[in-house]
Design a protein around this motif. Structure first.
Motif, short mmCIF file in Angstrom:
data_model
loop_
_atom_site.label_atom_id
_atom_site.label_comp_id
_atom_site.label_asym_id
_atom_site.label_seq_id
_atom_site.Cartn_x
_atom_site.Cartn_y
_atom_site.Cartn_z
N VAL A 1 63.34 67.17 -36.11
CA VAL A 1 62.84 66.19 -37.00
C VAL A 1 64.06 65.76 -37.83
N ILE A 2 64.89 66.50 -38.18
CA ILE A 2 66.13 66.11 -39.17
C ILE A 2 67.23 65.71 -38.40
N ASP A 3 67.32 66.14 -36.96
CA ASP A 3 68.34 65.63 -35.95
C ASP A 3 67.83 64.13 -35.64
N LEU A 4 66.61 63.94 -35.33
CA LEU A 4 66.14 62.60 -35.00
C LEU A 4 66.65 61.70 -35.99
N GLU A 5 66.25 61.96 -37.37
CA GLU A 5 66.52 61.27 -38.48
C GLU A 5 67.83 60.90 -39.00
N HIS A 6 68.65 62.02 -39.23
CA HIS A 6 69.94 61.96 -39.65
C HIS A 6 71.09 62.38 -38.90
N ARG A 7 70.72 62.80 -37.59
CA ARG A 7 71.82 63.19 -36.71
C ARG A 7 72.39 64.35 -37.40
N LEU A 8 72.04 65.29 -37.58
CA LEU A 8 72.60 66.54 -38.43
C LEU A 8 71.55 67.70 -37.97
N ILE A 9 72.45 68.57 -37.58
CA ILE A 9 71.76 70.10 -37.32
C ILE A 9 72.33 71.12 -38.56
N LEU A 10 71.67 71.24 -39.63
CA LEU A 10 72.26 71.93 -40.77
C LEU A 10 72.61 73.43 -40.73
N TYR A 11 73.31 73.92 -41.12
CA TYR A 11 73.44 75.61 -41.40
C TYR A 11 72.34 76.12 -41.86
N VAL A 12 71.66 75.30 -42.89
CA VAL A 12 70.51 75.90 -43.54
C VAL A 12 69.22 76.14 -42.76
N LYS B 1 93.08 52.23 -29.19
CA LYS B 1 93.85 51.92 -30.37
C LYS B 1 93.26 51.93 -31.80
N ARG B 2 91.95 52.49 -31.75
CA ARG B 2 91.23 52.69 -33.05
C ARG B 2 90.51 53.74 -32.98
N PRO B 3 90.13 54.58 -33.98
CA PRO B 3 89.14 55.78 -33.89
C PRO B 3 87.98 55.49 -33.38
N LEU B 4 87.40 56.50 -32.76
CA LEU B 4 85.96 56.53 -32.08
C LEU B 4 85.23 57.39 -33.09
N SER B 5 84.10 56.67 -33.93
CA SER B 5 83.49 57.68 -34.70
C SER B 5 82.26 58.39 -34.00
N GLU B 6 81.78 57.91 -33.09
CA GLU B 6 80.69 58.42 -32.30
C GLU B 6 81.32 59.60 -31.49
N VAL B 7 80.42 60.50 -31.53
CA VAL B 7 80.76 61.83 -30.56
C VAL B 7 79.54 62.37 -29.69
N ALA B 8 79.73 62.64 -28.52
CA ALA B 8 78.40 62.77 -27.74
C ALA B 8 77.82 64.46 -28.19
N TYR C 1 72.97 46.32 -28.07
CA TYR C 1 73.54 47.64 -27.43
C TYR C 1 74.90 47.71 -27.82
N THR C 2 75.78 48.63 -28.26
CA THR C 2 77.02 48.89 -28.50
C THR C 2 77.84 49.98 -27.53
N LEU C 3 78.83 50.05 -27.17
CA LEU C 3 79.59 50.61 -26.16
C LEU C 3 79.81 51.86 -26.95
N PHE C 4 79.54 53.18 -26.35
CA PHE C 4 79.73 54.34 -26.65
C PHE C 4 78.57 54.94 -27.86
N THR C 5 77.35 54.28 -27.75
CA THR C 5 76.44 54.78 -28.54
C THR C 5 76.03 56.07 -28.59
N ALA C 6 75.98 56.83 -29.55
CA ALA C 6 75.50 58.29 -29.43
C ALA C 6 74.16 58.49 -29.90
N ILE C 7 73.50 59.33 -28.98
CA ILE C 7 72.04 59.79 -29.63
C ILE C 7 72.09 61.21 -29.73
N PRO C 8 71.09 61.44 -30.67
CA PRO C 8 71.09 62.86 -30.89
C PRO C 8 70.73 63.79 -29.92
#
Length: 264
Positions: free
Chosen positions: A110-121, A175-182, A231-238
Protein backbone atom coordinates in the motif's frame (compact mmCIF):
# COMPACT_ATOMS: atom_id res chain seq x y z
CA UNK A 1 -17.89 -19.42 13.72
CA UNK A 2 -14.11 -19.67 13.38
CA UNK A 3 -14.25 -18.15 9.91
CA UNK A 4 -16.29 -15.22 11.22
CA UNK A 5 -13.84 -14.65 14.06
CA UNK A 6 -10.85 -14.65 11.71
CA UNK A 7 -12.68 -12.35 9.28
CA UNK A 8 -13.14 -9.93 12.17
CA UNK A 9 -9.45 -10.18 13.04
CA UNK A 10 -8.63 -9.44 9.41
CA UNK A 11 -10.90 -6.37 9.38
CA UNK A 12 -9.28 -5.03 12.55
CA UNK A 13 -5.78 -5.55 11.20
CA UNK A 14 -6.81 -4.04 7.88
CA UNK A 15 -7.93 -0.91 9.72
CA UNK A 16 -4.56 -0.83 11.51
CA UNK A 17 -2.72 -1.16 8.19
CA UNK A 18 -4.72 1.76 6.80
CA UNK A 19 -3.79 3.92 9.78
CA UNK A 20 -0.10 3.01 9.47
CA UNK A 21 -0.15 3.60 5.70
CA UNK A 22 -1.47 7.11 6.36
CA UNK A 23 1.10 8.07 8.99
CA UNK A 24 4.35 6.18 8.36
CA UNK A 25 5.18 7.80 4.97
CA UNK A 26 4.88 11.22 6.63
CA UNK A 27 7.47 10.20 9.22
CA UNK A 28 5.14 10.96 12.09
CA UNK A 29 4.19 8.86 15.08
CA UNK A 30 1.26 6.61 14.19
CA UNK A 31 -2.05 7.76 15.63
CA UNK A 32 -5.52 6.32 15.93
CA UNK A 33 -7.50 6.40 12.65
CA UNK A 34 -8.05 10.00 11.62
CA UNK A 35 -9.23 12.11 8.69
CA UNK A 36 -6.70 12.73 5.92
CA UNK A 37 -8.23 16.13 5.20
CA UNK A 38 -8.68 17.76 8.63
CA UNK A 39 -6.62 15.46 10.87
CA UNK A 40 -9.41 14.94 13.41
CA UNK A 41 -9.68 11.52 15.01
CA UNK A 42 -12.55 9.36 13.82
CA UNK A 43 -15.18 8.08 16.20
CA UNK A 44 -14.31 4.49 17.26
CA UNK A 45 -17.29 3.19 15.28
CA UNK A 46 -15.67 4.66 12.16
CA UNK A 47 -12.21 3.22 12.69
CA UNK A 48 -13.22 0.45 10.30
CA UNK A 49 -14.13 1.81 6.87
CA UNK A 50 -16.26 -1.27 6.18
CA UNK A 51 -18.25 -0.65 9.37
CA UNK A 52 -18.52 3.04 8.53
CA UNK A 53 -19.99 2.35 5.11
CA UNK A 54 -22.39 -0.25 6.52
CA UNK A 55 -23.57 2.42 8.96
CA UNK A 56 -24.00 4.89 6.11
CA UNK A 57 -21.26 7.15 7.46
CA UNK A 58 -18.54 6.95 4.84
CA UNK A 59 -17.23 10.43 5.48
CA UNK A 60 -15.49 12.44 8.19
CA UNK A 61 -17.93 13.60 10.86
CA UNK A 62 -15.96 16.85 11.31
CA UNK A 63 -15.25 18.08 7.77
CA UNK A 64 -17.36 15.76 5.61
CA UNK A 65 -14.41 14.49 3.54
CA UNK A 66 -15.24 11.03 2.07
CA UNK A 67 -13.29 8.01 3.21
CA UNK A 68 -10.78 6.72 0.72
CA UNK A 69 -11.76 3.60 -1.21
CA UNK A 70 -8.36 2.14 -0.34
CA UNK A 71 -9.45 1.77 3.28
CA UNK A 72 -12.34 -0.50 2.30
CA UNK A 73 -10.26 -2.53 -0.17
CA UNK A 74 -7.47 -3.14 2.36
CA UNK A 75 -9.85 -4.20 5.12
CA UNK A 76 -11.73 -6.61 2.86
CA UNK A 77 -8.46 -8.03 1.47
CA UNK A 78 -7.17 -8.55 5.00
CA UNK A 79 -10.36 -10.30 6.11
CA UNK A 80 -10.40 -12.57 3.05
CA UNK A 81 -6.73 -13.35 3.65
CA UNK A 82 -7.32 -14.61 7.20
CA UNK A 83 -10.37 -16.68 6.25
CA UNK A 84 -8.58 -18.26 3.28
CA UNK A 85 -5.42 -19.11 5.23
CA UNK A 86 -7.39 -20.62 8.10
CA UNK A 87 -9.47 -22.72 5.70
CA UNK A 88 -6.32 -23.94 4.01
CA UNK A 89 -3.87 -24.48 6.88
CA UNK A 90 -6.07 -24.66 9.97
CA UNK A 91 -5.06 -23.32 13.39
CA UNK A 92 -1.35 -24.06 12.93
CA UNK A 93 1.89 -22.22 13.47
CA UNK A 94 2.24 -21.89 9.72
CA UNK A 95 -1.17 -20.23 9.49
CA UNK A 96 -0.38 -17.64 12.17
CA UNK A 97 3.08 -16.76 10.84
CA UNK A 98 1.97 -16.69 7.21
CA UNK A 99 -0.98 -14.44 8.04
CA UNK A 100 1.32 -12.06 9.93
CA UNK A 101 3.82 -12.07 7.06
CA UNK A 102 1.19 -11.33 4.41
CA UNK A 103 -0.25 -8.51 6.52
CA UNK A 104 3.22 -6.95 6.68
CA UNK A 105 3.61 -7.33 2.90
CA UNK A 106 0.18 -5.75 2.42
CA UNK A 107 1.30 -2.68 4.35
CA UNK A 108 4.49 -2.44 2.29
CA UNK A 109 2.47 -2.74 -0.92
CA UNK A 110 0.00 0.00 0.00
CA UNK A 111 2.73 2.46 0.94
CA UNK A 112 4.80 1.69 -2.17
CA UNK A 113 1.80 2.10 -4.48
CA UNK A 114 0.86 5.44 -2.98
CA UNK A 115 4.25 6.95 -2.17
CA UNK A 116 6.83 4.85 -4.01
CA UNK A 117 8.56 4.19 -0.71
CA UNK A 118 9.63 1.00 1.02
CA UNK A 119 10.43 2.17 4.53
CA UNK A 120 12.93 0.65 6.95
CA UNK A 121 10.25 0.84 9.64
CA UNK A 122 8.17 -1.63 7.63
CA UNK A 123 11.01 -3.75 6.21
CA UNK A 124 12.72 -4.64 9.49
CA UNK A 125 9.62 -6.03 11.27
CA UNK A 126 8.67 -7.87 8.07
CA UNK A 127 12.16 -9.38 7.92
CA UNK A 128 11.76 -10.69 11.47
CA UNK A 129 8.37 -12.24 10.65
CA UNK A 130 9.79 -13.71 7.42
CA UNK A 131 12.67 -15.23 9.38
CA UNK A 132 10.26 -16.76 11.89
CA UNK A 133 8.13 -18.12 9.05
CA UNK A 134 11.14 -19.64 7.31
CA UNK A 135 12.25 -21.32 10.53
CA UNK A 136 8.97 -22.39 12.14
CA UNK A 137 6.29 -22.05 9.45
CA UNK A 138 8.00 -23.56 6.43
CA UNK A 139 10.46 -25.40 8.73
CA UNK A 140 13.26 -24.73 6.28
CA UNK A 141 16.10 -24.49 8.78
CA UNK A 142 18.44 -21.63 9.64
CA UNK A 143 21.02 -22.05 6.87
CA UNK A 144 18.55 -22.38 4.00
CA UNK A 145 16.44 -19.52 5.35
CA UNK A 146 19.41 -17.15 5.53
CA UNK A 147 20.68 -18.36 2.16
CA UNK A 148 17.33 -17.40 0.64
CA UNK A 149 17.60 -13.93 2.12
CA UNK A 150 21.14 -13.51 0.81
CA UNK A 151 20.22 -14.69 -2.71
CA UNK A 152 17.23 -12.35 -2.83
CA UNK A 153 19.17 -9.37 -1.55
CA UNK A 154 22.22 -9.87 -3.77
CA UNK A 155 20.14 -10.58 -6.89
CA UNK A 156 18.26 -7.29 -6.62
CA UNK A 157 21.44 -5.49 -5.54
CA UNK A 158 23.01 -6.38 -8.89
CA UNK A 159 19.89 -5.15 -10.70
CA UNK A 160 20.01 -1.97 -8.60
CA UNK A 161 23.63 -1.33 -9.60
CA UNK A 162 22.82 -1.94 -13.26
CA UNK A 163 19.87 0.42 -12.97
CA UNK A 164 22.15 3.06 -11.48
CA UNK A 165 24.57 2.62 -14.38
CA UNK A 166 21.70 2.97 -16.86
CA UNK A 167 20.49 6.12 -15.11
CA UNK A 168 24.00 7.60 -15.23
CA UNK A 169 24.36 6.84 -18.95
CA UNK A 170 20.97 8.33 -19.82
CA UNK A 171 21.74 11.42 -17.77
CA UNK A 172 25.04 11.83 -19.65
CA UNK A 173 23.29 11.48 -23.01
CA UNK A 174 20.48 13.88 -22.09
CA UNK A 175 22.91 16.22 -20.30
CA UNK A 176 20.56 16.54 -17.36
CA UNK A 177 19.90 14.40 -14.30
CA UNK A 178 17.37 11.57 -14.54
CA UNK A 179 15.33 11.60 -11.35
CA UNK A 180 13.42 8.37 -12.04
CA UNK A 181 15.02 5.02 -11.23
CA UNK A 182 13.72 1.55 -12.02
CA UNK A 183 14.80 0.00 -8.70
CA UNK A 184 15.49 1.59 -5.35
CA UNK A 185 17.28 0.43 -2.24
CA UNK A 186 13.92 -0.46 -0.73
CA UNK A 187 13.31 -3.01 -3.48
CA UNK A 188 16.67 -4.61 -2.69
CA UNK A 189 15.78 -4.88 0.99
CA UNK A 190 12.34 -6.28 0.16
CA UNK A 191 13.87 -8.97 -2.07
CA UNK A 192 16.05 -10.03 0.86
CA UNK A 193 13.01 -10.23 3.12
CA UNK A 194 11.11 -12.32 0.57
CA UNK A 195 14.11 -14.62 0.24
CA UNK A 196 13.98 -15.28 3.99
CA UNK A 197 10.36 -16.36 3.60
CA UNK A 198 10.56 -18.51 0.47
CA UNK A 199 14.13 -19.85 0.60
CA UNK A 200 16.86 -19.68 -2.02
CA UNK A 201 15.09 -21.94 -4.51
CA UNK A 202 11.82 -20.10 -4.05
CA UNK A 203 13.33 -16.64 -4.40
CA UNK A 204 14.58 -17.44 -7.92
CA UNK A 205 11.07 -18.30 -9.05
CA UNK A 206 9.54 -15.43 -7.08
CA UNK A 207 11.85 -12.96 -8.83
CA UNK A 208 10.99 -14.47 -12.20
CA UNK A 209 7.28 -14.03 -11.48
CA UNK A 210 7.94 -10.47 -10.30
CA UNK A 211 9.86 -9.61 -13.47
CA UNK A 212 7.20 -11.08 -15.76
CA UNK A 213 4.29 -9.49 -13.92
CA UNK A 214 6.21 -6.22 -13.68
CA UNK A 215 6.73 -6.22 -17.44
CA UNK A 216 3.04 -6.83 -18.06
CA UNK A 217 2.04 -4.21 -15.51
CA UNK A 218 4.44 -1.62 -16.91
CA UNK A 219 3.23 -2.23 -20.45
CA UNK A 220 -0.42 -1.82 -19.47
CA UNK A 221 0.42 1.31 -17.47
CA UNK A 222 2.28 2.90 -20.35
CA UNK A 223 -0.53 2.06 -22.78
CA UNK A 224 -3.08 3.70 -20.49
CA UNK A 225 -0.90 6.76 -19.97
CA UNK A 226 -0.26 7.05 -23.72
CA UNK A 227 -3.99 6.86 -24.44
CA UNK A 228 -4.54 9.63 -21.88
CA UNK A 229 -1.68 11.62 -23.46
CA UNK A 230 0.18 11.70 -20.16
CA UNK A 231 3.09 9.44 -21.12
CA UNK A 232 6.62 10.67 -20.41
CA UNK A 233 9.85 8.89 -21.31
CA UNK A 234 11.55 6.85 -18.55
CA UNK A 235 8.45 6.87 -16.36
CA UNK A 236 9.10 4.58 -13.39
CA UNK A 237 6.45 2.59 -11.54
CA UNK A 238 6.61 1.05 -8.07
CA UNK A 239 8.22 -2.37 -8.30
CA UNK A 240 7.60 -3.50 -4.73
CA UNK A 241 4.04 -4.73 -5.43
CA UNK A 242 5.34 -7.05 -8.16
CA UNK A 243 7.96 -8.46 -5.79
CA UNK A 244 5.20 -9.03 -3.25
CA UNK A 245 3.05 -10.70 -5.92
CA UNK A 246 5.85 -13.14 -6.73
CA UNK A 247 6.26 -13.87 -3.03
CA UNK A 248 2.53 -14.44 -2.48
CA UNK A 249 2.36 -16.90 -5.38
CA UNK A 250 5.20 -18.92 -3.87
CA UNK A 251 3.97 -18.69 -0.29
CA UNK A 252 0.45 -19.84 -1.14
CA UNK A 253 1.00 -22.23 -4.04
CA UNK A 254 4.53 -23.58 -3.62
CA UNK A 255 3.41 -27.19 -3.21
CA UNK A 256 1.10 -26.99 -6.23
CA UNK A 257 3.88 -25.50 -8.36
CA UNK A 258 6.27 -28.24 -7.30
CA UNK A 259 3.75 -30.96 -8.12
CA UNK A 260 2.92 -29.35 -11.45
CA UNK A 261 6.43 -28.68 -12.67
CA UNK A 262 8.69 -30.69 -10.39
CA UNK A 263 7.08 -34.05 -10.84
CA UNK A 264 6.64 -34.58 -7.13
Amino acid sequence: MNELAFALIGLILGAAINALADDLPRRVRPELPHCDACGELHHPLLWSAVAAFLLGRGQCAQCGAPFRLRRVVVEIASAVLWVYLFARFGATTRFVLLAALLECLLLITVIDLEHRLILYVTVFPTALVALMYGLFGAERGLSRTFLGGAVGFLSLLVVYWLGGLFTWLVARIRKRPLSEVAFGGGDVNLAGVIGLAVGWQGIVLALMIAILSGGVGATLYLIVMALRRRYTLFTAIPYGPFLVFGAVVLLLFDSEIRRRFGGG
